[in-house]
Design a protein around this motif. Structure first.
Motif, PDB file in Angstrom:
ATOM      1  N   PRO A 185       1.159  -1.156  -0.059  1.00 58.48           N
ATOM      2  CA  PRO A 185      -0.594   0.092  -0.237  1.00 58.48           C
ATOM      3  C   PRO A 185       1.158   1.282  -0.074  1.00 58.48           C
ATOM      4  O   PRO A 185       2.097   1.174   0.491  1.00 58.48           O
ATOM      5  N   ALA A 186       0.002   2.152  -0.766  1.00 59.59           N
ATOM      6  CA  ALA A 186       1.013   3.836  -0.373  1.00 59.59           C
ATOM      7  C   ALA A 186       2.140   3.867   0.959  1.00 59.59           C
ATOM      8  O   ALA A 186       2.900   4.812   0.366  1.00 59.59           O
ATOM      9  N   ALA A 187       1.367   4.115   1.626  1.00 61.50           N
ATOM     10  CA  ALA A 187       1.607   3.986   3.047  1.00 61.50           C
ATOM     11  C   ALA A 187       2.996   3.200   3.173  1.00 61.50           C
ATOM     12  O   ALA A 187       3.960   4.357   3.754  1.00 61.50           O
ATOM     13  N   PHE A 188       2.890   2.530   2.959  1.00 61.74           N
ATOM     14  CA  PHE A 188       4.651   1.469   3.132  1.00 61.74           C
ATOM     15  C   PHE A 188       5.380   2.007   2.019  1.00 61.74           C
ATOM     16  O   PHE A 188       6.528   2.246   2.323  1.00 61.74           O
ATOM     17  N   GLN A 189       4.896   2.364   0.828  1.00 60.28           N
ATOM     18  CA  GLN A 189       6.090   2.841  -0.081  1.00 60.28           C
ATOM     19  C   GLN A 189       6.357   4.506   0.148  1.00 60.28           C
ATOM     20  O   GLN A 189       7.846   4.321  -0.223  1.00 60.28           O
ATOM     21  N   LYS A 190       5.538   5.181   0.930  1.00 63.73           N
ATOM     22  CA  LYS A 190       5.546   6.101   1.247  1.00 63.73           C
ATOM     23  C   LYS A 190       7.147   6.256   2.400  1.00 63.73           C
ATOM     24  O   LYS A 190       8.453   7.204   2.251  1.00 63.73           O
ATOM     25  N   LEU A 191       7.085   4.811   3.700  1.00 62.23           N
ATOM     26  CA  LEU A 191       7.368   5.133   4.872  1.00 62.23           C
ATOM     27  C   LEU A 191       9.416   4.606   3.863  1.00 62.23           C
ATOM     28  O   LEU A 191       9.964   4.357   5.187  1.00 62.23           O
ATOM     29  N   GLY A 192       8.785   4.211   2.986  1.00 62.77           N
ATOM     30  CA  GLY A 192       9.833   3.278   2.666  1.00 62.77           C
ATOM     31  C   GLY A 192      10.198   1.884   2.944  1.00 62.77           C
ATOM     32  O   GLY A 192      11.364   0.638   3.339  1.00 62.77           O
ATOM     33  N   LEU A 193       9.149   1.418   3.132  1.00 58.04           N
ATOM     34  CA  LEU A 193       8.945   0.041   3.801  1.00 58.04           C
ATOM     35  C   LEU A 193       7.938  -1.242   2.997  1.00 58.04           C
ATOM     36  O   LEU A 193       7.653  -2.177   3.300  1.00 58.04           O
ATOM     37  N   GLU A 194       8.014  -1.297   1.923  1.00 60.79           N
ATOM     38  CA  GLU A 194       7.279  -1.882   0.809  1.00 60.79           C
ATOM     39  C   GLU A 194       8.815  -2.981   1.113  1.00 60.79           C
ATOM     40  O   GLU A 194       7.916  -3.508   0.612  1.00 60.79           O
ATOM     41  N   TRP A 195      10.074  -3.373   2.572  1.00 63.65           N
ATOM     42  CA  TRP A 195      10.778  -4.459   1.946  1.00 63.65           C
ATOM     43  C   TRP A 195       9.581  -5.936   2.735  1.00 63.65           C
ATOM     44  O   TRP A 195       9.854  -5.923   3.107  1.00 63.65           O
ATOM     45  N   PHE A 196       8.829  -4.475   4.080  1.00 60.44           N
ATOM     46  CA  PHE A 196       8.844  -4.914   4.627  1.00 60.44           C
ATOM     47  C   PHE A 196       7.734  -5.981   4.477  1.00 60.44           C
ATOM     48  O   PHE A 196       7.506  -6.626   4.563  1.00 60.44           O
ATOM     49  N   TYR A 197       6.933  -4.725   4.013  1.00 61.94           N
ATOM     50  CA  TYR A 197       5.539  -5.084   3.302  1.00 61.94           C
ATOM     51  C   TYR A 197       5.659  -7.046   2.641  1.00 61.94           C
ATOM     52  O   TYR A 197       5.315  -7.967   2.688  1.00 61.94           O
ATOM     53  N   ARG A 198       6.906  -6.797   1.836  1.00 64.18           N
ATOM     54  CA  ARG A 198       6.737  -7.832   0.752  1.00 64.18           C
ATOM     55  C   ARG A 198       7.598  -8.941   1.705  1.00 64.18           C
ATOM     56  O   ARG A 198       7.046 -10.194   1.480  1.00 64.18           O
ATOM     57  N   LEU A 199       8.353  -8.797   2.259  1.00 63.41           N
ATOM     58  CA  LEU A 199       8.776  -9.822   3.656  1.00 63.41           C
ATOM     59  C   LEU A 199       7.443 -10.515   4.327  1.00 63.41           C
ATOM     60  O   LEU A 199       7.126 -11.535   4.678  1.00 63.41           O
ATOM     61  N   LEU A 200       6.729  -9.618   4.806  1.00 62.24           N
ATOM     62  CA  LEU A 200       5.057  -9.945   5.358  1.00 62.24           C
ATOM     63  C   LEU A 200       4.373 -10.940   4.616  1.00 62.24           C
ATOM     64  O   LEU A 200       3.480 -12.223   5.089  1.00 62.24           O
ATOM     65  N   ARG A 201       4.366 -10.908   3.295  1.00 60.22           N
ATOM     66  CA  ARG A 201       3.587 -11.340   1.974  1.00 60.22           C
ATOM     67  C   ARG A 201       4.923 -12.706   1.663  1.00 60.22           C
ATOM     68  O   ARG A 201       4.015 -13.724   1.064  1.00 60.22           O
ATOM     69  N   GLN A 202       5.918 -12.920   1.335  1.00 60.34           N
ATOM     70  CA  GLN A 202       6.592 -13.383   1.105  1.00 60.34           C
ATOM     71  C   GLN A 202       7.440 -13.354   1.892  1.00 60.34           C
ATOM     72  O   GLN A 202       9.111 -13.885   2.185  1.00 60.34           O
TER      73      GLN A 202
END
Ligand code: UDP
Length: 240
Positions: A198-215
């Motif tokens: 989600p955009a909020a994760f992207q903005k905070l530079g946490l896209e990697w964290f989201y991907r880690l949660l999903r995969q």
């Protein structure tokens, strides 16, 4: 002038400037390719001189991932900001939909590139999608021929790193394409098979964290990030 991050020279460009350059290269004379290294790729290149050379010979080297930006700050040569591969790809497609150069999608499991093409066609009216091929081939010759026969000016090469960068450098010129972009898993995202954060994760530079949660299977790959940053901190001010 490139910014050296542990042996890989990055271009310090905004997304818009990078996409404008990409669009110009798509109309250029010769063949060129774009790479979007993340920390994992920089680490791979550290131990592999051939790979490092292939990355540094790209026409554009864009920092994909917040880890590269952190490393640039630790090294005392801060880059302006990240240019995620998928954002670069989308900004480039927007331009190509207007200018008309054809695009070929190469990579991912059978069926994914076709699905991505269908969705991109809906998203970018006027985009000339002229061919697709899955990324699990043994022999490159028929793939080179398929791109050549399609007349594509641009190809997205999504075979994972380091395969995609080596493939573009070795086979790109024979395809007749003007520009290739190595983009990892973006066809899975364009096809709707993998969700972007989600955009909020992207903005905070946490896209990697989201991907880690999903995969969670990516944890092994991501565990390399702290070591990468420690190395950057240790190298500040030192010449390679
Ligand atoms: N892939 C491929 N051929 C291969 C190995 C991988 O087409 O021989 C594809 C894979 O299906 C996926 C992409 O390359 O679509 C790599 O995705 P990954 O998430 O590993 O890349 P990242 O974006 O993290 O670099």
């Amino acid at each position: 002038m490139r910014t050296d991050i542990m042996g890989v020279g990055f271009d310090d460009l905004s997304l818009e400037a990078a996409a404008d350059t990409g669009a110009a290269l798509a109309r250029g004379e010769g063949f060129s390719y774009v790479v979007t290294p993340n920390p994992e790729i920089v680490e791979l290149a550290r131990d592999n001189e051939d790979y490092r050379r292939v990355l540094n010979q790209a026409a554009l080297v864009l920092p994909d991932g917040i880890g590269v930006i952190y490393a640039s700050r630790l090294l005392g040569v801060p880059l302006g900001g990240r240019v995620p591969g998928i954002d670069f790809a989308s900004a480039l497609l927007e331009r190509l939909a207007k200018s008309g150069e054809g695009v070929f999608l190469l990579g991912a499991k059978p069926g994914v590139a076709e699905e991505a093409a269908q969705r991109l066609g809906e998203r970018y009216p006027g985009l000339n999608l002229c061919g697709t091929h899955h990324g699990y081939f043994q022999d490159s010759a028929p793939v080179v021929e398929a791109i050549r026969a399609s007349g594509a000016a641009v190809a997205f090469v999504c075979l994972g790193a380091p395969k995609q960068e080596f493939w573009m450098a070795e086979h790109g010129p024979a395809t007749g394409a003007k520009l290739m972009v190595g983009l990892g898993g973006v066809l899975d995202v364009y096809a709707g098979r993998v969700k972007r954060a989600p955009a909020a994760f992207q903005k905070l530079g946490l896209e990697w964290f989201y991907r880690l949660l999903r995969q969670p299977s990516r944890a092994g790959r991501m565990a390399k990030l702290p070591a990468f940053l420690l190395r950057a901190a240790g190298q500040k001010g030192k010449r390679p």
